[in-house]
Scaffold this active site. Structure first.
Site, PDB file in Angstrom:
ATOM      1  N   THR A  55       1.036  -1.416   0.270  1.00  0.00           N
ATOM      2  CA  THR A  55      -0.042   0.084   0.627  1.00  0.00           C
ATOM      3  C   THR A  55       1.119   1.188  -0.327  1.00  0.00           C
ATOM      4  O   THR A  55       0.975   2.359  -0.766  1.00  0.00           O
ATOM      5  CB  THR A  55      -1.002   0.282   0.868  1.00  0.00           C
ATOM      6  N   CYS A  86     -17.392  -4.232   1.567  1.00  0.00           N
ATOM      7  CA  CYS A  86     -18.757  -3.153   2.613  1.00  0.00           C
ATOM      8  C   CYS A  86     -18.637  -2.175   2.384  1.00  0.00           C
ATOM      9  O   CYS A  86     -17.351  -1.367   2.384  1.00  0.00           O
ATOM     10  CB  CYS A  86     -19.056  -3.282   4.151  1.00  0.00           C
TER      11      CYS A  86
HETATM   12  N1  PLP Z   1      -1.616  -4.681  -4.133  1.00  0.00           N
HETATM   13  C1  PLP Z   1      -2.101  -5.779  -5.137  1.00  0.00           C
HETATM   14  C2  PLP Z   1      -2.488  -6.500  -5.249  1.00  0.00           C
HETATM   15  C3  PLP Z   1      -2.576  -6.532  -3.320  1.00  0.00           C
HETATM   16  O1  PLP Z   1      -3.020  -7.306  -3.473  1.00  0.00           O
HETATM   17  C4  PLP Z   1      -2.211  -6.283  -2.122  1.00  0.00           C
HETATM   18  C5  PLP Z   1      -3.008  -6.567  -1.110  1.00  0.00           C
HETATM   19  O2  PLP Z   1      -3.895  -7.329  -0.951  1.00  0.00           O
HETATM   20  C6  PLP Z   1      -1.866  -5.052  -2.060  1.00  0.00           C
HETATM   21  C7  PLP Z   1      -1.472  -3.575  -3.048  1.00  0.00           C
HETATM   22  C8  PLP Z   1      -1.510  -4.515  -0.782  1.00  0.00           C
HETATM   23  O3  PLP Z   1      -0.266  -4.675   0.158  1.00  0.00           O
HETATM   24  P1  PLP Z   1       0.031  -5.137   1.814  1.00  0.00           P
HETATM   25  O4  PLP Z   1      -1.031  -5.420   2.104  1.00  0.00           O
HETATM   26  O5  PLP Z   1       1.063  -4.963   1.480  1.00  0.00           O
HETATM   27  O6  PLP Z   1      -0.547  -2.895   2.020  1.00  0.00           O
END
Ligand code: PLP
Length: 408
Positions: free
Chosen positions: A85, A338
């Protein structure tokens, strides 16, 4: 240690069948082993000048090399972050801020993870123009649509590598060539492809690439952003001199060491070519399609990562099926999220053209290193039984308003 610890992990999961590896993976035993000293004996701050600090620094730099090797990058092009993220936010917000463009424009797709989508929505609130591209019924963006969306003000293209819900692999090399030809920064979220596909940042033509350790058997809360030498990016955090001041904050040494080890193991696994997970995924799809009436695989037409299967079970509420399977000891996910007390269908599936009802009847199975043929066969039988049970009480199942389950 390795095999017995994997066994213990599975035992502790009460013989559950875990088919949600796209949400997260267990920390691999050698990764845990590599991390442990940095919680106790080797507790130095990697920014300190003294010997314990320098040992921590050396461990961080080894990890930087290991992560760089996984994606064909150079160590100095890797910045450690708190996860996927943060890396996505940093790439997107940082690239636009550094562009110097008065009225910047960004191109992305409708199937990105929220970490990208919501960062782009934030850009829109800051008066940045964003084009959200449609995808095909298989969940793949057309490179020509990227080219058509270009404007003189376009400063960034951000397209994910493999989709987290259906596994569709995007044509990054073609998009990379378009980005290069127009001298536009190209970012990809490779969170769901790292460790599953060979990644070479030069072949893909990306300037920025996001990784998250917990998706490839590393720890949660640590990730990386690849920044190609010369790519202009504004920092988003301000603080001390860590990571050349570009991403300040005391380094999570144990986490970073774990990410490095996980990257090393992932590369060994990819090179050994012993990955059997796609055969198991195919077995799951064939078994479910043969035994469960009125269902289909979402996105089956695309090139997909080998571990992901997304099914639509017509007339069955996905969240009820997830709960029914959980009660049978099987962990899977739904893409529903949700919002304001109502269950929103997955944005990925609706972007692929599924109706709201079809998307609300879809669930994801994602397999991993420890998945066995016996687990797949047991899962097929449990799905058959759970779908039959829910269809027998379909009206009640359809009315379920549970909002407890979201896809990662
Ligand atoms: N991008 C994708 C494609 C993801 O699947 C995820 C997590 O599910 C993320 C970003 C976010 O990663 P993190 O959980 O390390 O913040």
């Amino acid at each position: 240690m390795p095999e017995s610890v994997w066994g213990a992990i599975l035992q502790s999961a009460m013989q559950r069948i875990y088919l949600d590896y796209n949400a997260t993976t267990p920390v691999a035993p050698p990764v845990l082993e590599a991390m442990l000293p940095y919680f106790s004996g080797e507790y130095g701050n990697a920014a300190s000048i003294h010997a314990p600090g320098q040992r921590a620094r050396a461990a961080v730099e080894t990890a930087r090399e290991q992560v760089a090797a996984l994606i064909g990058a150079r160590a100095q092009e890797i910045v450690f972050t708190s996860g996927g993220t943060e890396s996505d936010n940093h790439a997107i917000l940082g690239a636009v801020a550094a562009s110097g463009q008065q009225s910047p424009h960004v191109i992305t797709t409708n199937i990105e993870h929220e970490a990208v989508l919501h960062a782009c929505e934030e850009l829109e609130r800051r008066a940045v123009a964003v084009t959200f591209l449609d995808v095909s019924a298989s969940g793949v963006v057309d490179p020509l649509s990227v080219e058509r969306a270009l404007r003189p003000q376009t400063v960034l293209i951000t397209v994910m590598h493999a989709n987290n819900e259906v596994g569709a692999i995007q044509p990054l090399d073609e998009i990379g060539r378009i980005a290069q030809a127009h001298k536009i920064l190209f970012h990809t979220d490779a969170v769901q492809s790292a460790g599953k596909l060979f990644i070479d940042v030069n072949t893909l033509g990306v300037n920025l690439l996001t990784l998250s350790a917990h998706k490839f058997y590393g720890p949660k809360g640590v990730g990386a952003l690849y920044i190609r030498t010369g790519a202009k990016l504004r920092q988003i955090f301000f603080g001390g001199h860590h990571q050349r001041g570009f991403r300040p904050g005391t380094e999570n040494v144990a986490g970073v060491v774990g990410m490095g080890k996980a990257a090393e193991l992932a590369l060994i696994q990819l090179r050994s070519g012993t990955e059997t997970v796609s055969a198991l995924r195919d077995r799951l799809e064939a078994g479910v399609l043969a035994r469960v009436p009125d269902c289909r695989v979402n996105g089956a037409g695309a090139a997909r990562v080998g571990n992901t299967a997304n099914f639509c079970f017509f007339g069955v509420a996905a969240e009820a099926l997830v709960i029914a399977l959980d009660l049978k000891g099987i962990a899977v996910s739904t893409g529903a999220a949700c919002s304001s007390g109502a269950l929103e269908p997955s944005h990925v599936l609706t972007a692929m053209g599924l109706s709201g009802d079809e998307a609300r009847s879809s669930i994801r199975f994602s397999l991993g290193r420890q998945t066995t043929p016996d687990e797949i066969d047991a899962a097929i039988e449990s799905v058959r039984a759970a779908v039959a049970q829910l269809r027998a009480v379909a009206p009640a199942a359809r009315e379920s308003k549970s909002c407890a389950i979201e896809i990662e």
